[in-house]
Write a protein that holds these residues in place. Structure first.
Motif, PDB file in Angstrom:
ATOM      1  N   LEU A   1     -11.411 -13.069  -1.659  1.00 52.48           N
ATOM      2  CA  LEU A   1     -10.145 -13.766  -1.904  1.00 52.48           C
ATOM      3  C   LEU A   1     -10.018 -14.986  -0.990  1.00 52.48           C
ATOM      4  CD1 LEU A   1      -7.518 -13.933  -3.396  1.00 52.48           C
ATOM      5  CD2 LEU A   1      -6.525 -12.281  -1.812  1.00 52.48           C
TER       6      LEU A   1
ATOM      7  N   ARG B   1      -3.814 -13.485   7.299  1.00 58.59           N
ATOM      8  CA  ARG B   1      -4.355 -12.835   6.116  1.00 58.59           C
ATOM      9  C   ARG B   1      -3.314 -11.944   5.422  1.00 58.59           C
ATOM     10  NH1 ARG B   1      -7.191  -7.941   5.181  1.00 58.59           N
ATOM     11  NH2 ARG B   1      -8.341  -8.100   3.222  1.00 58.59           N
ATOM     12  N   GLU B   2      -2.611 -11.178   6.235  1.00 57.27           N
ATOM     13  CA  GLU B   2      -1.644 -10.232   5.677  1.00 57.27           C
ATOM     14  C   GLU B   2      -0.653 -10.944   4.760  1.00 57.27           C
ATOM     15  OE1 GLU B   2       0.947  -6.945   7.986  1.00 57.27           O
ATOM     16  OE2 GLU B   2      -0.768  -7.753   9.063  1.00 57.27           O
TER      17      GLU B   2
ATOM     18  N   THR C   1      -2.344 -12.583   1.682  1.00 59.64           N
ATOM     19  CA  THR C   1      -2.692 -11.588   0.671  1.00 59.64           C
ATOM     20  C   THR C   1      -1.441 -11.195  -0.118  1.00 59.64           C
ATOM     21  OG1 THR C   1      -4.341 -10.779   2.208  1.00 59.64           O
ATOM     22  CG2 THR C   1      -3.862  -9.389   0.312  1.00 59.64           C
TER      23      THR C   1
ATOM     24  N   GLN D   1      -8.352  -6.613  -6.472  1.00 59.38           N
ATOM     25  CA  GLN D   1      -9.170  -6.952  -5.296  1.00 59.38           C
ATOM     26  C   GLN D   1     -10.397  -6.059  -5.200  1.00 59.38           C
ATOM     27  OE1 GLN D   1      -6.650  -7.887  -1.688  1.00 59.38           O
ATOM     28  NE2 GLN D   1      -5.100  -7.528  -3.235  1.00 59.38           N
TER      29      GLN D   1
ATOM     30  N   CYS E   1      -8.164 -20.198  -0.077  1.00 59.64           N
ATOM     31  CA  CYS E   1      -7.982 -19.051  -0.945  1.00 59.64           C
ATOM     32  C   CYS E   1      -8.751 -19.308  -2.243  1.00 59.64           C
ATOM     33  CB  CYS E   1      -6.483 -18.886  -1.207  1.00 59.64           C
ATOM     34  SG  CYS E   1      -6.109 -17.657  -2.429  1.00 59.64           S
TER      35      CYS E   1
ATOM     36  N   GLU F   1     -15.179  -2.944  -0.288  1.00 60.07           N
ATOM     37  CA  GLU F   1     -14.671  -3.467   0.982  1.00 60.07           C
ATOM     38  C   GLU F   1     -14.982  -2.492   2.114  1.00 60.07           C
ATOM     39  OE1 GLU F   1     -10.428  -4.870   2.952  1.00 60.07           O
ATOM     40  OE2 GLU F   1     -10.485  -4.087   0.904  1.00 60.07           O
TER      41      GLU F   1
ATOM     42  N   THR G   1     -12.507 -14.292  -9.520  1.00 57.82           N
ATOM     43  CA  THR G   1     -11.177 -13.699  -9.307  1.00 57.82           C
ATOM     44  C   THR G   1     -10.481 -13.519 -10.650  1.00 57.82           C
ATOM     45  OG1 THR G   1     -11.140 -15.088  -7.353  1.00 57.82           O
ATOM     46  CG2 THR G   1      -9.134 -13.870  -7.857  1.00 57.82           C
TER      47      THR G   1
ATOM     48  N   ALA H   1      -0.695 -13.822  -2.597  1.00 53.65           N
ATOM     49  CA  ALA H   1      -1.608 -13.789  -3.736  1.00 53.65           C
ATOM     50  C   ALA H   1      -1.229 -12.657  -4.684  1.00 53.65           C
ATOM     51  CB  ALA H   1      -3.039 -13.626  -3.245  1.00 53.65           C
ATOM     52  N   GLU H   2      -0.915 -11.491  -4.110  1.00 57.54           N
ATOM     53  CA  GLU H   2      -0.560 -10.336  -4.957  1.00 57.54           C
ATOM     54  C   GLU H   2       0.702 -10.619  -5.755  1.00 57.54           C
ATOM     55  OE1 GLU H   2      -0.535  -7.185  -2.102  1.00 57.54           O
ATOM     56  OE2 GLU H   2      -2.683  -6.803  -2.360  1.00 57.54           O
TER      57      GLU H   2
ATOM     58  N   GLU I   1      -6.884  -4.514  10.873  1.00 58.60           N
ATOM     59  CA  GLU I   1      -5.821  -5.470  10.578  1.00 58.60           C
ATOM     60  C   GLU I   1      -5.408  -6.291  11.796  1.00 58.60           C
ATOM     61  OE1 GLU I   1      -5.693  -2.197  10.336  1.00 58.60           O
ATOM     62  OE2 GLU I   1      -3.741  -1.354  10.914  1.00 58.60           O
TER      63      GLU I   1
END
Lengths: 442, 434
Positions: B217, B394-395, B398, B207, B225, B305, B232, B401-402, B101
């Motif tokens: 993603l 990214r964090e 993401t 995901q 994105c 992943e 997706t 998106a969630e 991360e």
């Protein structure tokens, strides 16, 4: 003027102090904030926001203070710069601009007032107009480029706002308050500095203008005085001449008349005494002649007084050409023209007189003058294409005078119309036997 | 008089020389290493520094005069902050571990030195030594900024006891979404309307499904994105279908732990940690379990992943050459990597280590007998695993998106209209952040 200089230097000192305060403000704010962030365990969030790893906390402080010292030294030490070394001065001015640029870069372009300070300082120091224009152009250009938004594209750095965002709104506004107070004060000082500088210069210009007018007036007065003095000198000279004639010629002639009178009376009764009287007359006449020569020496023409003789002759011919329509071919084959003063004067007068005659009486358009040496003799030949002289015309005053002058120096004069084959015109030949050096004048 | 001056000067020189000898840094170069304690995978690891100490001893033996030091006892969850703090004050280690991360942030902020010249040189390690996905994890903007140290892929845990109870055969490693759905439906259909029910799957996210459906993603450069992409959309719809089998009940981790759930995605390291004795007794002891690769979507394969712990060299290291050599000792040396593979729960990014039969036999000798998951499967996982692009934003992206997907699923609006709007917002955020 001195007082204004003092004010300007004080203003410059204040600007320097404010810049130092701003250097400390920016670098310490950054350093301390970084340490607080690190020890407050929010470094990762900070890095996310900053987008790059900044240089260590104290680097900016050390670098910017380290650069500020030579910059301040250059600004304050310029008074001791030798004014007669332009290359050194230009190099140091360049160094000052470079240091300002490095200082701005060392503060990550948070602040660019150093350029204003250096601009004020250099415009104050450099008086040359083109130099000033160049300095202003370069520094304003650098000032424009050093804008954070422009500079950050070339030299990425963490914006100051990211450091400030660590603090609460209240503290942030405190910081911004201090910052804008200092920067505004600096800009204000800069403007006042320039206004005072240019006002002072305008006063100076007016003063110079006034002085110039006064100078012109003085010059006019001086000219008047000169004219008057010249006139007075003329009068004085006339008086002197009169006195001279009276003292020398008058005295001598009187003496001669008296002795010849006496000899006339004594001639029959006491011829021996008459002879003595005549000898006395002769001696008096000779002494008189010497006196006259001495006077003449004191009255020699200007041209012979100041220049070398050869040059003086050429000069006379040249001037003659300029003032008349005649063309003169002047040729001189005498080699070194080293004559006694009375000989010089005779030659000069012969030349002057014959040229004048050729134009005045002969209406000549073309005159040939030739100075030559034949053995120990100096030959002056003047030939023109004028009307010549009418047959049987008596010798004029000028020619006679010339002959007498030459004869006094054991010379001779010949003149007449040019031979029939050569066409019309007048030809004059003067001969003179210059004395050797050391030979006594008569 | 002159002799006294000479004596004073002489003693001053001697004193100065002595002081210089005392104060001058003696000994050779000290390399600092940044490392966290324990296992990144959250699994018990009693001797986390053993492999490291051995590697350091080897490095120091190969480089006389060089000492490697590290600060021990930094927990994994404090390591990111520890490293960031040291970066900020300019005291970061010459070589440091990079958590998955953190890689995006460290790469973007320029903290890592590029390693391409080393990899391209004749003496440096070959790129082909590594699995592509492991190497990809350390790539940013076309440059290799870190080398993989240890990887772990997501795998599917299977409660074999539960499957046997419903008379469902154990799926093969190349199973699909359809297979998964069928099993979950069989279990759901067989439930009586009372408590103590059994469920098909827990913790399977859209995901997980997306990677198995051949999608990502975010684009590789982290600028775009793909939320409204067809793959997706299919992944979201599939997880929605699976959830609808639970009739509104939210399955919990406890349901899985007590043996009431058939499937649960997990990191492979978890499998390695709890499969052998004695840890097996501590967790999941009420049922027999095994693991499988992730089920393949219609447009993808059994991809999952890949998480990779890496090691990087500080861009400001004053001993860059030595730092890179230490990095190689950790990441490219088969001795170190073999020891790590045996001792830790991850998978080695070095192909020669992970595919070493001797090692695999020693590792799998400890596991329960009849596992379908064998050494061949590990290799396949590593070849097909996907390295998810890492970047600083990214964090947050993401999370956006969630939230958008959750909102779309909760509201009555169709995914086809809600997702493109959300995608535009996220794209905008990514472009501003980049």
């Amino acid at each position: 003027m001195m007082k204004q200089d003092h004010t300007l230097r004080t203003l410059r000192g204040l600007m320097l102090a404010i810049n130092l305060a701003l250097v400390l403000y920016y670098s310490l704010l950054r350093g301390v904030t970084m340490l607080r962030i690190t020890y407050g365990f929010t470094a990762r969030d900070f890095l996310t926001q900053a987008g790059l790893v900044p240089a260590p906390p104290w680097q900016m402080t050390l670098l910017s203070l380290g650069l500020f010292v030579p910059l301040a030294a250059l600004i304050l030490g310029k008074a001791h710069l030798p004014p007669d070394r332009p290359a050194l001065r230009a190099a140091l001015f360049g160094a000052e601009i470079l240091l300002a640029t490095l200082e701005t870069a060392s503060l990550d372009f948070y602040y660019r007032g150093f350029f204003l300070m250096v601009l004020a300082d250099l415009v104050y120091t450099v008086q040359d107009r083109r130099g000033r224009a160049g300095i202003i152009a370069v520094l304003t250009g650098l000032y424009a480029l050093a804008d954070y938004n422009i500079a950050a594209t070339l030299f990425p750095s963490v914006p100051l706002q990211v450091y400030l965002s660590y603090y609460t709104e209240a503290i942030r506004s405190w910081f911004s308050g201090v910052e804008s107070l200092l920067t505004s004060l600096h800009v204000l000082l800069f403007v006042v500095f320039l206004v005072l500088l240019f006002l002072g210069q305008k006063e100076e210009n007016t003063r110079v203008h006034q002085l110039n007018e006064q100078l012109q007036e003085s010059y006019r007065q001086l000219q008047d005085y000169a004219d008057k003095t010249e006139h007075m000198a003329e009068l004085r000279e006339r008086n002197r001449l009169a006195r001279e004639i009276h003292d020398t010629l008058g005295h001598t002639l009187t003496g001669i008349i008296m002795t010849t009178d006496a000899s006339l009376v004594l001639m029959d009764t006491a011829p021996q005494q008459a002879k003595q009287q005549l000898q006395l007359a002769n001696q008096t006449a000779r002494e008189g002649l010497n006196d006259v020569r001495r006077s003449i020496n004191a009255l020699r023409p200007d041209a012979l007084e100041h220049r070398k003789f050869a040059e003086a002759l050429e000069d006379t011919v040249e001037k003659f050409c300029l003032t008349t329509a005649a063309k003169v071919d002047y040729a001189q084959y005498c080699g070194e023209m080293d004559f006694a003063p009375d000989e010089e004067e005779a030659i000069y007068r012969v030349l002057q007189e014959s040229l004048t005659n050729a134009v005045r009486h002969g209406k000549a358009r073309h005159i040939q003058v030739r100075l030559d040496r034949a053995g120990e003799e100096l030959v002056i030949m003047v030939k023109d294409d004028g009307v010549g002289m009418a047959p049987g015309q008596p010798e004029g005053f000028g020619l006679r005078h010339m002959r007498e002058r030459l004869e006094l120096l054991h010379g001779s004069l010949e003149y007449g119309n040019r031979p029939a084959g050569e066409g019309p015109g007048f030809i004059l030949t003067a001969r003179l036997r210059p004395r050797q050096k050391g030979e006594e004048s008569i | 008089m002159r002799r006294r001056t000479a004596a004073v000067l002489g003693s001053a020189v001697v004193l100065a020389a002595a002081a210089a000898c005392m104060l001058w840094p003696r000994g050779g170069i000290v390399l600092h290493l940044g490392v966290f304690a324990g296992s990144y995978w959250g699994t018990p690891n009693g001797s986390s520094y053993q492999v490291l100490d051995d590697a350091i001893a080897q490095f120091e033996a190969d480089h006389p005069g060089v000492t490697v030091t590290y600060e021990s006892g930094i927990p994994v969850d404090e390591y990111s902050e520890w490293l960031a703090g040291h970066l900020l004050v300019g005291e970061e280690p010459d070589v440091f571990f990079v958590l998955p991360e953190d890689f995006g942030l460290l790469a973007e902020t320029g903290a890592l030195a590029p390693l391409d010249s080393m990899l391209d040189s004749a003496d440096g390690p070959e790129r082909s030594l590594y699995y592509d996905a492991c190497l990809q994890a350390g790539q940013y903007d076309g440059r290799q900024l870190a080398l993989p140290y240890e990887s772990a892929a997501t795998v599917m845990f299977v409660n074999r006891t539960l499957l046997e109870a419903y008379d469902i055969p154990m799926p093969k490693n190349d199973w699909t979404w359809q297979d998964l759905y069928n099993i979950c439906q069989t279990i759901a259909d067989a439930q009586p309307d009372i408590a103590d029910r059994d469920y098909g799957i827990y913790g399977y996210t859209w995901q997980n499904a997306l990677y198995a459906n051949g999608g990502m993603l975010f684009s590789a450069d982290g600028r775009q994105c793909n939320l409204s992409d067809a793959r997706t959309m299919a992944a979201i719809q599939f997880t929605q279908q699976l959830n609808s089998l639970n009739h509104g009940y939210t399955v919990t981790a406890q349901d899985f732990d007590t043996g009431h759930v058939a499937f649960r995605p997990f990191l492979f390291s978890e499998y390695r940690a709890y499969q052998p004795y004695p840890w097996r007794v501590k967790k999941y002891s009420s049922f027999v379990w095994d693991c499988l690769r992730m089920p393949a979507g219609p447009d993808g394969s059994n991809t999952s992943e890949l998480h990779t712990v890496q090691v990087g060299v500080s861009a400001r290291s004053r001993h860059a050459e030595l730092a890179r050599e230490l990095l190689c000792t950790l990441c490219a040396d088969t001795t170190t990597q073999s020891a790590l593979f045996l001792q830790s729960q991850g998978i080695s990014p070095l192909r020669s280590v992970t595919e070493n039969t001797d090692l695999l036999n020693r590792i799998f000798a400890e596991t329960q007998g009849s596992s379908t998951f064998n050494s061949a499967a590990i290799g396949e996982i590593m070849y097909t695993a996907a390295a998810v692009p890492q970047f600083a934003a990214r964090e947050q992206a993401t999370a956006m998106a969630e939230t958008a997907v959750n909102n779309a699923l909760l509201s009555s609006a169709s995914l086809a209209t809600a997702l493109p709007t959300a995608q535009r917002e996220i794209d905008l955020y990514l472009q501003n952040a980049g």
